[in-house]
Design a protein around this motif. Structure first.
Motif: not given
Length: 328
Positions: A10-12, A14-20, A22-23
């Motif tokens: 879940r670390r990756l 945690r936020s919309a910015g991180i999700r974007a 590593v997409r």
């Protein structure tokens, strides 16, 4: 603290910015291939009842549609033609002034940067509604059909098509088309083969749109059994060997496994056709308030990309372009 170790995935997330950041897969307007139905007549813009938001366009109404396509940033369209009359030789499929041929010339004159792909088939152009020549016993004949299919592709190339896309599923049609194109100095025209096309129940709304329902029988002698996966690999191998530059899987959503297998085997662009019933079901569910249309559409597009598709042929293309402009 827990007395045991585990991974914190879940670390990756945690936020919309991180999700974007590593997409893994992204959808772009460049991926979209938008189908357009062109018909004879004047002042025609008729919505297809089973496909909300999809229309028949006469050529005088096509410019406004193409203006919207360009404004949304879409780069490519595929043309399906509905002729004014049909005959047993499907003569309007390869006529110099057939509906598709005139539409190609109009689009390339007004929007030369747009990539124009053409569906190459005979089913819309003959009363039997089949993709090849039919004999007196109501059998679809493979080899005699190849000449007309190849002539149709050649007529599209002469009209200015950038890519031809045979959808008939006759054996040998890629070789026949490549031969006639090369013989007429169209060496640079790519063939986007409907390489893997199943005899699917997902085509119902399209047959209404293209006026191409079979007058008798079905298409199971030339389209593929939905139960078969290995056969798809044989079909793709034949088309690739005969000169296909791109390989399509139709339908797309129900056959993501096939898209993945082709992606793993062939280093050419793979096309997913998000077909009419896949479109219509989402539209109907959204109109009833059962699903979030935007979220479902974009999730579907991502699924095609994840499976390995480079190009997505979809009636949602304009919707996707709007969602991306809005920053989806």
């Amino acid at each position: 603290m827990h007395p045991f170790e585990f991974n914190r995935h879940r670390r990756l997330r945690r936020s919309a910015g991180i999700r974007a950041m590593v997409r893994e897969h992204h959808v772009s307007v460049d991926d979209m291939l938008y189908p357009i139905f062109v018909v004879e007549g004047e002042n025609v813009k008729h919505e297809i009842p089973s496909m909300p938001g999809v229309y028949h366009f006469s050529l005088d109404m096509l410019k406004k549609e193409m203006d919207e396509v360009v404004e949304l940033g879409l780069k490519s369209v595929i043309l399906f033609g509905i002729p004014g009359h049909k005959d047993e030789h499907s003569s309007q499929a390869y006529a110099h002034n057939g509906i598709v041929q005139r539409a190609i010339r109009q689009i390339k004159e007004q929007y030369p940067h747009i990539v124009v792909v053409t569906d190459v088939c005979l089913c819309q152009y003959n009363p039997a509604g089949h993709c090849g020549i039919v004999d007196e016993h109501e059998c679809v004949l493979n080899d005699p059909s190849l000449e007309l299919i190849a002539r149709t592709a050649l007529s599209h190339a002469f009209a200015g098509a950038d890519i031809v896309a045979p959808s008939d599923m006759m054996d040998g049609r890629i070789a026949a088309i490549r031969h006639i194109l090369d013989e007429n100095d169209f060496h640079d025209i790519p063939i986007m083969s409907y390489a893997v096309k199943y005899a699917s129940a997902y085509y119902g709304p399209f047959r209404e749109a293209a006026h191409s329902a079979p007058a008798f029988g079905d298409r199971k002698t030339y389209q593929m059994d939905p139960a078969n996966g290995r056969e798809a690999l044989r079909e793709a191998a034949s088309d690739f060997a005969e000169g296909a530059d791109m390989l399509m899987v139709k339908p797309g959503l129900a056959y993501l496994d096939i898209i993945r297998q082709l992606r793993d085997r062939y280093d050419v662009p793979i096309v997913a056709y998000n077909v009419s019933a896949e479109y219509a079901m989402v539209k109907a569910a959204a109109q009833n308030g059962w699903v979030d249309e935007r979220s479902i559409v974009m999730e579907t597009m991502v699924s095609f990309k994840r499976a390995g598709a480079d190009i997505i042929m979809t009636y949602f293309a304009k919707d996707v372009a709007r969602y991306l402009k809005e920053g989806y």
